[in-house]
Motif scaffolding. Sequence first.
Motif, short mmCIF file in Angstrom:
data_model
loop_
_atom_site.label_atom_id
_atom_site.label_comp_id
_atom_site.label_asym_id
_atom_site.label_seq_id
_atom_site.Cartn_x
_atom_site.Cartn_y
_atom_site.Cartn_z
N GLU A 25 51.08 49.43 33.74
CA GLU A 25 49.69 49.47 34.19
C GLU A 25 48.78 48.80 33.17
OE1 GLU A 25 46.55 52.82 35.52
OE2 GLU A 25 48.55 52.92 36.45
N VAL A 26 47.99 47.83 33.64
CA VAL A 26 47.12 47.07 32.75
C VAL A 26 45.72 47.68 32.71
CG1 VAL A 26 46.11 44.79 32.30
CG2 VAL A 26 48.42 44.97 33.26
N GLY A 27 45.17 48.00 33.88
CA GLY A 27 43.82 48.56 33.94
C GLY A 27 43.23 48.38 35.33
N ILE A 28 41.89 48.48 35.40
CA ILE A 28 41.16 48.42 36.66
C ILE A 28 40.37 47.12 36.74
CG2 ILE A 28 39.39 49.55 38.09
CD1 ILE A 28 41.70 51.42 37.70
N ASN A 34 49.32 38.73 50.50
CA ASN A 34 48.77 38.62 49.15
C ASN A 34 47.43 37.89 49.11
OD1 ASN A 34 50.87 40.07 48.14
ND2 ASN A 34 51.99 38.32 47.33
N LYS A 35 46.86 37.57 50.26
CA LYS A 35 45.54 36.96 50.28
C LYS A 35 44.49 38.07 50.30
CE LYS A 35 46.81 32.84 52.92
NZ LYS A 35 46.59 31.72 52.09
N PHE A 36 43.37 37.84 49.59
CA PHE A 36 42.33 38.87 49.54
C PHE A 36 40.99 38.22 49.24
CE2 PHE A 36 44.41 38.49 45.42
CZ PHE A 36 43.33 38.24 44.58
N TYR A 37 39.95 38.95 49.58
CA TYR A 37 38.60 38.54 49.22
C TYR A 37 38.27 39.13 47.86
CZ TYR A 37 38.15 37.28 54.13
OH TYR A 37 38.34 36.72 55.36
N PHE A 38 37.50 38.39 47.06
CA PHE A 38 37.17 38.85 45.72
C PHE A 38 36.52 40.23 45.73
CE2 PHE A 38 36.77 34.35 43.68
CZ PHE A 38 38.10 34.12 43.95
N HIS A 39 35.55 40.45 46.64
CA HIS A 39 34.83 41.73 46.66
C HIS A 39 35.76 42.90 47.03
CE1 HIS A 39 34.70 40.82 50.99
NE2 HIS A 39 34.71 42.12 51.13
N GLU A 40 36.84 42.57 47.75
CA GLU A 40 37.74 43.59 48.29
C GLU A 40 38.56 44.27 47.19
OE1 GLU A 40 41.39 43.47 51.56
OE2 GLU A 40 40.67 41.59 50.73
N VAL A 41 38.87 43.55 46.11
CA VAL A 41 39.81 44.08 45.11
C VAL A 41 39.14 44.68 43.88
CG1 VAL A 41 41.71 42.59 45.87
CG2 VAL A 41 40.20 41.82 44.01
N THR A 42 37.81 44.63 43.82
CA THR A 42 37.12 45.29 42.71
C THR A 42 37.44 46.78 42.78
OG1 THR A 42 35.36 43.65 42.80
CG2 THR A 42 34.87 45.68 41.64
N GLY A 43 37.88 47.33 41.66
CA GLY A 43 38.28 48.74 41.63
C GLY A 43 39.78 48.95 41.80
#
Length: 176
Positions: free
Chosen positions: A117-120, A98-107
Amino acid sequence: MKKEDCFYLGKIVKKYSFKGELLAKLDTDEPELYDNLDAIFMDLRGNLVPFFIESSQLHKSDLLRLKLEDVDTEADADALIKSELYLPLDLLPKLEGNKFYFHEVTGFKIKDINFGEVGIIKAINDSTAQALFEIDRDGIEILIPMNDEFIVKVDRKNKTIEVNTPNGLIDLYLSE
């Protein structure tokens, strides 16, 4: 090298010696990962300029002491103070679970266990005390705190993050 192909590593904060050495404040929880770099990119007037590293060592836990090639005087070092440091994205250590980089999860899609489902995710806002997912739901912005207790699962393969937010949090943004 373009900035979008890189990640922000930190910033030059001050000189260390009269021989052109510099101290960089690293934006990482694991500064030791960046102790043996060969080169680094510095943002100089909007351009990423590569610098070769002659030597580096951790200094007082979160600072990195750098001796750069062709930076040999105090004047050379002065010219680089406050410069931002970047590295290519492929040098980022891979994160698991569950660890991630901020740039990685955009989209990525956000799904809430109770709401659905909430959104993108359109961005991460880390200028507040608590970082926030900025989510677009058909033109409506929804903010969800990036709290470890809320994040149930990061699914990189399907580009989704499953969350369990407090009841009513998402509805706050949808009721008019």
